[in-house]
Every structure is written in C-alpha cells, then in structure tokens.
Design a protein around this motif. Structure first.
Motif: not given
Length: 257
Positions: A183-203
């Motif tokens: 069961h996947h749990l909704g707690l995440y760690a991210y690299r900040a660079g990926f977070l910057r990139r995420f909104p630029t990626l189409p769904q």
C-alpha cells in the motif's frame, strides 16, 4: 543531512470546511503539523498556503509562510511554486508533509529524506507498507506500488497489483500465503530541481486514468525510491470523525505530560 519540510495547506476541503484552521487543543491543525515537523531535524519548515486566513496564524506561531496560487492544479504544483519562491537549490531535498497529518511519526519524515539522499539515481522517495487483507487489496482508494530489487517503484495503481493468478483462479476470498502487496503512502521527498521541472511536464496518460501524480514522474523516466514500513502510518484528517480522533490523541498526550 539537510532537508526542508514544506507543508501545503489548502483552505478549501469538500469534506471538512476550513480544514487547516480546525482547532486541535487550542491551535489550528496546520500549526500542529508544523510543530511536529519542527522536531524532525529539518533545516527549514515552510508552510505553503493559498489563503491569507491560513497564513496569519502560521506566522503568529513563528513559522515561515509562502502564499501560493489558488489555481495550482495539484499538490505537487503547489510545492513547486513554494520551492521557487523560497529559492532552494536544485540538489536540495524537500519533504512534502501534508497539512492534515498532525500525527506523522518524526522518524518517518527523517527516513524518507535520508532515503532520497542515499539514492542519487532517484528524483523522489516515498513510503509503503504491506497489505494483509483482501478488502484493502481490492479497494481502489488503496494505491498499490510494485518494486524492483532495489525497492525502486516499477508502477503505481489503484488496481489490485501484482495479480496472483493461480491463487485467484481458486479463490479471491484470501491472499496467498507469503504474498506481500504494498500500500503506497502519501509521504514524499523530492529533489528541488525535479519539483521545478514537474509543472512543465504534460500530464501522462496513466496519470489521467488513475489520478495519481507520481505516475507522471515515472512516465518521463524519473525514478522513485520506496521505503517499506513495518506498519501503516497514523491516518490523516479528512472527515469530522478523523478530527475528533486526532483531538482525543492530543488530549491524551497533554494529560500524560
């Protein structure tokens, strides 16, 4: 290890109005979450809000606050906006602690950040625990994750995966002996660079079908490390009943001090 905890707190909630401001032992819930996060060893705690009414009590409690757009389509987009506003370097680690998780264990916050630090091949880290019953396994609200030999996510789904074909040919009333779906749990760690990139990626197509943001990361070739826990995490607050349960926990903790 250095990491930042960002706590997204959106005012609107379909099941619990003004949820971040719900009182728990004399303080708003989002402040209770931030106080817990402040004990986990993070170098910085930031609360990302979408309404000034939430920002005010957070500032009064002494926490850094960033005001994010009402129009953020996902929680990850809100995190990305916060990362940009506070100016984190691309290699910094960010833990996303939801503003309705006032009982999150401190060691889990620390360990998910440490896992990502130890996996330079991954853009994200998250957590899961074993499913022991068929009700959870077949429940589409219980997200499943399948791992490779290094505990890197292969995929996530609301469907019951992996599928024990031979056992389920005989019965679907039980899980096979030794079978350990996660069961996947909704707690995440991210690299900040990926977070910057995420909104630029189409769904991603799978993300749209499953309504699971993490599938966007996998679709575009990013890796997600998964920490397997011995037991489920304390439930967050989605309903009035959840809120009353958490209030009882805090009241008991206060009484026992």
């Amino acid at each position: 290890m250095s990491f930042t905890v960002i706590i997204p707190a959106r005012l609107k909630s379909s099941r619990l109005p003004d949820k971040p401001l719900a009182d728990i032992g004399g303080k708003p819930m989002v402040v209770r979450v931030a106080e817990r996060a402040a004990q986990c060893g993070a170098s910085r705690i930031v609360i990302a809000v979408d309404d000034e009414s939430v920002a005010v009590p957070c500032r009064e409690a002494g926490f850094d606050v960033v005001l994010t757009s009402h129009a953020c389509p996902t929680g990850t987009d809100r995190l990305a906006e916060a990362v940009e506003k506070i100016g984190l370097a691309d290699d910094e680690i960010v833990v996303n602690l939801q503003g309705d998780e006032p009982l999150m264990p401190l060691d889990v916050i620390q360990n998910v950040a440490a896992l990502l630090e130890s996996r330079p091949d991954c853009a994200m880290a998250t957590a899961a625990h074993t499913i022991h019953d068929t009700e959870s396994f077949f429940n589409p609200n219980v997200v499943k994750v399948v791992l490779d030999e290094r505990n890197t996510a292969l995929t996530f789904s609301r469907a019951p995966i992996p599928w024990p074909r031979d056992h389920f040919r005989v019965t679907k009333d039980t899980l096979p002996e030794g079978f350990a779906p996660l069961h996947h749990l909704g707690l995440y760690a991210y690299r900040a660079g990926f977070l910057r990139r995420f909104p630029t990626l189409p769904q991603a197509p799978l993300e749209k079908l499953e309504s699971l943001e993490q599938l966007r990361a996998l679709y575009y070739g990013e890796r997600i490390a998964v920490m397997v826990l011995d037991a489920a995490l304390p439930a967050g607050v989605d309903t009035q009943e959840d809120l009353e349960r958490v209030r009882r926990v805090f009241a008991e903790e206060t009484k026992n001090r």
